[in-house]
Design a protein around this motif. Structure first.
Motif, PDB file in Angstrom:
ATOM      1  N   ALA A  34     -24.905 -11.519 -50.145  1.00  0.00           N
ATOM      2  CA  ALA A  34     -26.208 -11.994 -49.681  1.00  0.00           C
ATOM      3  C   ALA A  34     -26.311 -11.688 -48.189  1.00  0.00           C
ATOM      4  O   ALA A  34     -25.318 -11.331 -47.552  1.00  0.00           O
ATOM      5  N   ASN A  35     -27.508 -11.843 -47.624  1.00  0.00           N
ATOM      6  CA  ASN A  35     -27.661 -11.634 -46.189  1.00  0.00           C
ATOM      7  C   ASN A  35     -26.732 -12.578 -45.455  1.00  0.00           C
ATOM      8  O   ASN A  35     -26.711 -13.779 -45.714  1.00  0.00           O
ATOM      9  N   ALA A  36     -25.959 -12.044 -44.553  1.00  0.00           N
ATOM     10  CA  ALA A  36     -25.019 -12.844 -43.774  1.00  0.00           C
ATOM     11  C   ALA A  36     -25.063 -12.374 -42.329  1.00  0.00           C
ATOM     12  O   ALA A  36     -25.287 -11.184 -42.071  1.00  0.00           O
ATOM     13  N   PRO A  37     -24.839 -13.290 -41.390  1.00  0.00           N
ATOM     14  CA  PRO A  37     -24.903 -12.915 -39.974  1.00  0.00           C
ATOM     15  C   PRO A  37     -23.937 -11.798 -39.583  1.00  0.00           C
ATOM     16  O   PRO A  37     -24.202 -11.052 -38.653  1.00  0.00           O
ATOM     17  N   ASP A  38     -22.819 -11.671 -40.294  1.00  0.00           N
ATOM     18  CA  ASP A  38     -21.846 -10.639 -39.943  1.00  0.00           C
ATOM     19  C   ASP A  38     -22.117  -9.301 -40.639  1.00  0.00           C
ATOM     20  O   ASP A  38     -21.438  -8.318 -40.379  1.00  0.00           O
ATOM     21  N   MET A  39     -23.111  -9.261 -41.501  1.00  0.00           N
ATOM     22  CA  MET A  39     -23.478  -8.022 -42.191  1.00  0.00           C
ATOM     23  C   MET A  39     -24.290  -7.145 -41.234  1.00  0.00           C
ATOM     24  O   MET A  39     -25.164  -7.656 -40.529  1.00  0.00           O
ATOM     25  N   PRO A  40     -24.020  -5.850 -41.182  1.00  0.00           N
ATOM     26  CA  PRO A  40     -24.843  -4.978 -40.328  1.00  0.00           C
ATOM     27  C   PRO A  40     -26.332  -5.145 -40.649  1.00  0.00           C
ATOM     28  O   PRO A  40     -26.716  -5.282 -41.810  1.00  0.00           O
ATOM     29  N   VAL A  41     -27.139  -5.140 -39.612  1.00  0.00           N
ATOM     30  CA  VAL A  41     -28.578  -5.388 -39.763  1.00  0.00           C
ATOM     31  C   VAL A  41     -29.215  -4.425 -40.762  1.00  0.00           C
ATOM     32  O   VAL A  41     -30.043  -4.826 -41.574  1.00  0.00           O
ATOM     33  N   ASP A  42     -28.825  -3.167 -40.719  1.00  0.00           N
ATOM     34  CA  ASP A  42     -29.417  -2.172 -41.614  1.00  0.00           C
ATOM     35  C   ASP A  42     -29.233  -2.542 -43.086  1.00  0.00           C
ATOM     36  O   ASP A  42     -30.061  -2.201 -43.920  1.00  0.00           O
ATOM     37  N   LEU A  43     -28.164  -3.275 -43.401  1.00  0.00           N
ATOM     38  CA  LEU A  43     -27.906  -3.654 -44.792  1.00  0.00           C
ATOM     39  C   LEU A  43     -28.663  -4.913 -45.211  1.00  0.00           C
ATOM     40  O   LEU A  43     -28.743  -5.221 -46.395  1.00  0.00           O
ATOM     41  N   ARG A  44     -29.211  -5.632 -44.255  1.00  0.00           N
ATOM     42  CA  ARG A  44     -29.945  -6.860 -44.570  1.00  0.00           C
ATOM     43  C   ARG A  44     -31.373  -6.595 -45.041  1.00  0.00           C
ATOM     44  O   ARG A  44     -32.001  -7.458 -45.649  1.00  0.00           O
ATOM     45  N   PHE A  45     -31.884  -5.410 -44.727  1.00  0.00           N
ATOM     46  CA  PHE A  45     -33.309  -5.146 -44.951  1.00  0.00           C
ATOM     47  C   PHE A  45     -33.558  -3.871 -45.732  1.00  0.00           C
ATOM     48  O   PHE A  45     -32.777  -2.928 -45.686  1.00  0.00           O
ATOM     49  N   ASP A  46     -34.695  -3.838 -46.409  1.00  0.00           N
ATOM     50  CA  ASP A  46     -35.176  -2.616 -47.038  1.00  0.00           C
ATOM     51  C   ASP A  46     -35.667  -1.693 -45.925  1.00  0.00           C
ATOM     52  O   ASP A  46     -35.937  -2.131 -44.800  1.00  0.00           O
ATOM     53  N   ASN A  47     -35.818  -0.418 -46.238  1.00  0.00           N
ATOM     54  CA  ASN A  47     -36.296   0.547 -45.251  1.00  0.00           C
ATOM     55  C   ASN A  47     -37.799   0.417 -45.036  1.00  0.00           C
ATOM     56  O   ASN A  47     -38.523  -0.076 -45.900  1.00  0.00           O
ATOM     57  N   PHE A  48     -38.251   0.875 -43.881  1.00  0.00           N
ATOM     58  CA  PHE A  48     -39.672   0.984 -43.605  1.00  0.00           C
ATOM     59  C   PHE A  48     -40.132   2.351 -44.093  1.00  0.00           C
ATOM     60  O   PHE A  48     -39.369   3.311 -44.102  1.00  0.00           O
ATOM     61  N   ASN A  49     -41.389   2.449 -44.464  1.00  0.00           N
ATOM     62  CA  ASN A  49     -41.980   3.705 -44.892  1.00  0.00           C
ATOM     63  C   ASN A  49     -42.264   4.562 -43.654  1.00  0.00           C
ATOM     64  O   ASN A  49     -42.884   4.091 -42.689  1.00  0.00           O
ATOM     65  N   GLN A  50     -41.824   5.805 -43.662  1.00  0.00           N
ATOM     66  CA  GLN A  50     -41.938   6.675 -42.487  1.00  0.00           C
ATOM     67  C   GLN A  50     -43.386   6.918 -42.079  1.00  0.00           C
ATOM     68  O   GLN A  50     -43.715   6.891 -40.897  1.00  0.00           O
ATOM     69  N   LYS A  51     -44.270   7.143 -43.029  1.00  0.00           N
ATOM     70  CA  LYS A  51     -45.688   7.369 -42.702  1.00  0.00           C
ATOM     71  C   LYS A  51     -46.307   6.091 -42.124  1.00  0.00           C
ATOM     72  O   LYS A  51     -47.105   6.154 -41.183  1.00  0.00           O
ATOM     73  N   ALA A  52     -45.922   4.931 -42.653  1.00  0.00           N
ATOM     74  CA  ALA A  52     -46.426   3.666 -42.112  1.00  0.00           C
ATOM     75  C   ALA A  52     -45.949   3.474 -40.668  1.00  0.00           C
ATOM     76  O   ALA A  52     -46.706   2.992 -39.821  1.00  0.00           O
ATOM     77  N   ILE A  53     -44.711   3.872 -40.382  1.00  0.00           N
ATOM     78  CA  ILE A  53     -44.189   3.786 -39.012  1.00  0.00           C
ATOM     79  C   ILE A  53     -44.999   4.695 -38.087  1.00  0.00           C
ATOM     80  O   ILE A  53     -45.322   4.307 -36.962  1.00  0.00           O
ATOM     81  N   GLU A  54     -45.341   5.882 -38.544  1.00  0.00           N
ATOM     82  CA  GLU A  54     -46.134   6.798 -37.727  1.00  0.00           C
ATOM     83  C   GLU A  54     -47.477   6.171 -37.369  1.00  0.00           C
ATOM     84  O   GLU A  54     -47.934   6.266 -36.220  1.00  0.00           O
ATOM     85  N   ILE A  55     -48.120   5.525 -38.329  1.00  0.00           N
ATOM     86  CA  ILE A  55     -49.413   4.884 -38.067  1.00  0.00           C
ATOM     87  C   ILE A  55     -49.232   3.702 -37.120  1.00  0.00           C
ATOM     88  O   ILE A  55     -50.008   3.523 -36.176  1.00  0.00           O
TER      89      ILE A  55
END
Length: 187
Positions: A34-55
């Protein structure tokens, strides 16, 4: 100061990315974790959509707005960690803050009836209103979410937000036609 209250799921993390964190965790050896403070941040979250980031980046460049995270993702990290995650995904600005937790909010005054039909929307709306109350330096703002927190003719009239942009299609988020323009009008 201009502020964008930004949700993630259904706005910049689209339905096609949902659940991606579990694949990343498995690949990194965090099976069943499960999400844990010692888990790398990238593993705690789903990815952002690249086109949405561009906008999003286009909006940030055009307006100079700051980001305040209103997403429930704030439960799993600090503002600094979220900023690192934003940076790693190509977002040009780190968030300056999270909205306050509902238990710390006083602006609602209990002047409306809580509805189980609108529970998440009511909570998030009040948290945004509290942030605005606590930060009078905010002159222009917009809340962007896939939960309908805009004022309406129903329960939302008492607690809904005036400066609100709905992203109703979770597979498109801020990529939806006309959404960027609506956001820019408030900023």
């Amino acid at each position: 100061m201009k502020v964008m209250f930004l949700d993630h799921d259904g706005v910049i993390c689209l339905a096609s990315e949902w659940g991606g964190r579990y694949k990343k965790r498995t690949k990194a050896g965090f099976v069943g974790a499960a999400n844990a403070p010692d888990m790398p941040v990238d593993l705690r979250f789903d990815n952002f959509n690249q086109k949405a980031i561009e906008i999003l980046n286009d909006i940030l460049k055009e307006t100079g707005a700051e980001i305040v995270v209103s997403s429930d993702w704030q439960r799993w990290c600090t503002v600094e960690e979220m900023g690192e995650y934003y940076e790693s995904k190509g977002i040009i600005k780190k968030p300056i803050a999270f909205t306050p937790n509902l238990r710390d909010c006083t602006v609602h005054g209990n002047n409306f009836i809580w509805s189980p039909d609108w529970d998440l929307e009511q909570c998030r709306s009040i948290e945004i209103k509290q942030y605005l109350h606590d930060h009078p330096e905010v002159t222009h703002w917009v809340a962007i979410d896939d939960l309908n927190m805009g004022k309406g003719e129903d329960w939302r009239e008492a607690w809904g937000l005036d400066n609100f942009v709905l992203t109703p299609r979770s597979n498109e988020g801020i990529k939806q036609s006309g959404i960027k323009e609506k956001i820019l009008k408030f900023l």
